[in-house]
Design a protein around this motif. Structure first.
Motif, mmCIF file in Angstrom:
data_model
loop_
_atom_site.group_PDB
_atom_site.id
_atom_site.type_symbol
_atom_site.label_atom_id
_atom_site.label_comp_id
_atom_site.label_asym_id
_atom_site.label_seq_id
_atom_site.Cartn_x
_atom_site.Cartn_y
_atom_site.Cartn_z
ATOM 1 N N SER A 1 0.828 -1.207 0.000
ATOM 2 C CA SER A 1 0.000 0.000 0.000
ATOM 3 C C SER A 1 0.864 1.258 0.000
ATOM 4 N N LYS A 2 2.065 1.169 0.559
ATOM 5 C CA LYS A 2 2.990 2.300 0.544
ATOM 6 C C LYS A 2 3.638 2.451 -0.836
ATOM 7 N N ILE A 3 3.939 1.333 -1.458
ATOM 8 C CA ILE A 3 4.674 1.349 -2.718
ATOM 9 C C ILE A 3 3.775 1.700 -3.899
ATOM 10 N N GLU A 4 2.511 1.326 -3.855
ATOM 11 C CA GLU A 4 1.622 1.503 -5.008
ATOM 12 C C GLU A 4 1.578 2.949 -5.522
ATOM 13 N N PRO A 5 1.304 3.959 -4.681
ATOM 14 C CA PRO A 5 1.292 5.336 -5.210
ATOM 15 C C PRO A 5 2.675 5.818 -5.634
ATOM 16 N N PHE A 6 3.715 5.334 -4.961
ATOM 17 C CA PHE A 6 5.086 5.680 -5.340
ATOM 18 C C PHE A 6 5.412 5.113 -6.713
ATOM 19 N N LEU A 7 5.021 3.874 -6.951
ATOM 20 C CA LEU A 7 5.273 3.248 -8.252
ATOM 21 C C LEU A 7 4.514 3.982 -9.367
ATOM 22 N N GLN A 8 3.303 4.409 -9.074
ATOM 23 C CA GLN A 8 2.547 5.174 -10.058
ATOM 24 C C GLN A 8 3.283 6.465 -10.424
ATOM 25 N N CYS A 9 3.891 7.086 -9.427
ATOM 26 C CA CYS A 9 4.678 8.298 -9.670
ATOM 27 C C CYS A 9 5.863 7.999 -10.577
ATOM 28 N N LEU A 10 6.554 6.882 -10.336
ATOM 29 C CA LEU A 10 7.700 6.510 -11.173
ATOM 30 C C LEU A 10 7.262 6.233 -12.604
ATOM 31 N N GLN A 11 6.122 5.581 -12.762
ATOM 32 C CA GLN A 11 5.616 5.277 -14.098
ATOM 33 C C GLN A 11 5.271 6.555 -14.860
ATOM 34 N N GLU A 12 4.793 7.556 -14.144
ATOM 35 C CA GLU A 12 4.515 8.845 -14.779
ATOM 36 C C GLU A 12 5.806 9.515 -15.239
ATOM 37 N N VAL A 13 6.871 9.341 -14.453
ATOM 38 C CA VAL A 13 8.175 9.878 -14.865
ATOM 39 C C VAL A 13 8.623 9.213 -16.157
ATOM 40 N N VAL A 14 8.494 7.892 -16.228
ATOM 41 C CA VAL A 14 8.902 7.147 -17.424
ATOM 42 C C VAL A 14 8.126 7.622 -18.649
ATOM 43 N N ALA A 15 6.826 7.871 -18.466
ATOM 44 C CA ALA A 15 5.955 8.239 -19.588
ATOM 45 C C ALA A 15 6.068 9.704 -19.990
ATOM 46 N N SER A 16 6.762 10.487 -19.199
ATOM 47 C CA SER A 16 6.887 11.916 -19.507
ATOM 48 C C SER A 16 7.761 12.120 -20.736
ATOM 49 N N GLY A 17 7.684 13.295 -21.304
ATOM 50 C CA GLY A 17 8.479 13.593 -22.492
ATOM 51 C C GLY A 17 9.835 14.191 -22.181
ATOM 52 N N LYS A 18 10.295 14.007 -20.957
ATOM 53 C CA LYS A 18 11.559 14.605 -20.554
ATOM 54 C C LYS A 18 12.754 13.882 -21.170
ATOM 55 N N SER A 19 13.901 14.533 -21.098
ATOM 56 C CA SER A 19 15.141 13.905 -21.553
ATOM 57 C C SER A 19 15.559 12.826 -20.563
ATOM 58 N N THR A 20 16.535 12.009 -20.953
ATOM 59 C CA THR A 20 17.010 10.939 -20.071
ATOM 60 C C THR A 20 17.524 11.488 -18.752
ATOM 61 N N SER A 21 18.358 12.516 -18.793
ATOM 62 C CA SER A 21 18.905 13.068 -17.546
ATOM 63 C C SER A 21 17.803 13.657 -16.681
ATOM 64 N N GLU A 22 16.815 14.300 -17.305
ATOM 65 C CA GLU A 22 15.712 14.867 -16.533
ATOM 66 C C GLU A 22 14.847 13.764 -15.912
ATOM 67 N N LYS A 23 14.675 12.660 -16.644
ATOM 68 C CA LYS A 23 13.899 11.545 -16.103
ATOM 69 C C LYS A 23 14.618 10.913 -14.907
ATOM 70 N N ILE A 24 15.928 10.734 -15.011
ATOM 71 C CA ILE A 24 16.678 10.164 -13.890
ATOM 72 C C ILE A 24 16.584 11.088 -12.681
#
Length: 222
Positions: free
Chosen positions: A63-86
């Motif tokens: 339950s702690k990880i689920e919203p955090f993982l959703q946040c990470l997935q949004e980072v992956v799906a963003s249009g940012k550059s590689t360095s900005e995503k990291i």
């Protein structure tokens, strides 16, 4: 010890009590009796909602990880550059680990098999399987128990694998093994946060910038 609002639904009270007890005593030392007393419920209620101690802890940490993982997935799906995503990945990871340090230590050490010498072996197709440093074997039930905790960590790392793979595919990063690279970066940052004692010397933004710089460009003066 925190006071738990007795007007909350029983399952919420049990999870709050479990977080308190597991964080303070660790997985092995924590008992259902202590959790039940703090939650002011009966043992049958715990079994009704969660089945046993292991399922209770898994439900809590998931339950702690689920919203955090959703946040990470949004980072992956963003249009940012590689360095900005990291950098964005690190800006999510650092406060999450700090805010959940006690529970994540249990996940990292006690229930994922690390202390017993079990570790993941990465296969050529990008998947992995559990292996033992000492040649020990696990029953099917115990293997699956450890695997589901490992998968909670794996999902977080896979987001970083995707980011690094994109960096290699676009020519921004040198070609290599993105899965192993991501695990090394994730593991190094996680271990540093879990074992850090004292007040942070940097803000999350400053630390994220430092991690990105050292990871991508190293320590040599350019």
């Amino acid at each position: 010890m925190r006071e738990i609002d007795k007007t909350l639904p029983k399952d919420q009270r049990i999870l709050l009590a479990a977080e308190e007890v597991f964080s303070r005593r660790g997985y092995v030392q924590a008992t259902l009796d202590e959790i039940i007393a703090l939650a002011d419920t009966g043992k049958g209620t715990v079994y009704k909602y969660f089945g046993n101690k292991d399922n209770l802890f898994y439900t809590l940490v998931a339950s702690k990880i689920e919203p955090f993982l959703q946040c990470l997935q949004e980072v992956v799906a963003s249009g940012k550059s590689t360095s900005e995503k990291i950098r964005s990945y690190m800006l999510a990871l650092l406060p999450f680990l700090r805010d959940n340090k006690d529970l994540y230590r249990i996940l990292w050490y006690e229930v994922s098999g690390n202390q017993r010498g079990f570790h993941p072996v990465f296969l050529n197709d990008g998947s992995w399987e559990m292996s033992s440093l000492y040649g020990d074997t696990l029953s099917e039930d115990e293997y699956n128990r450890i695997l589901r905790y490992r998968n909670l960590i794996r999902e977080q790392v896979l987001c970083l694998v995707t980011i690094i793979s994109e960096g290699m595919d676009t020519g921004f990063m040198k070609q290599g093994q993105p899965t192993i690279t991501a695990h090394h970066l994730f593991g190094g940052v996680t271990m540093s946060v879990l074992h850090y004692v004292g007040q942070p010397e940097f803000t999350d933004a400053e630390l994220a910038d430092l991690i990105v710089d050292r990871f991508l460009y190293g320590h040599a003066v350019r």
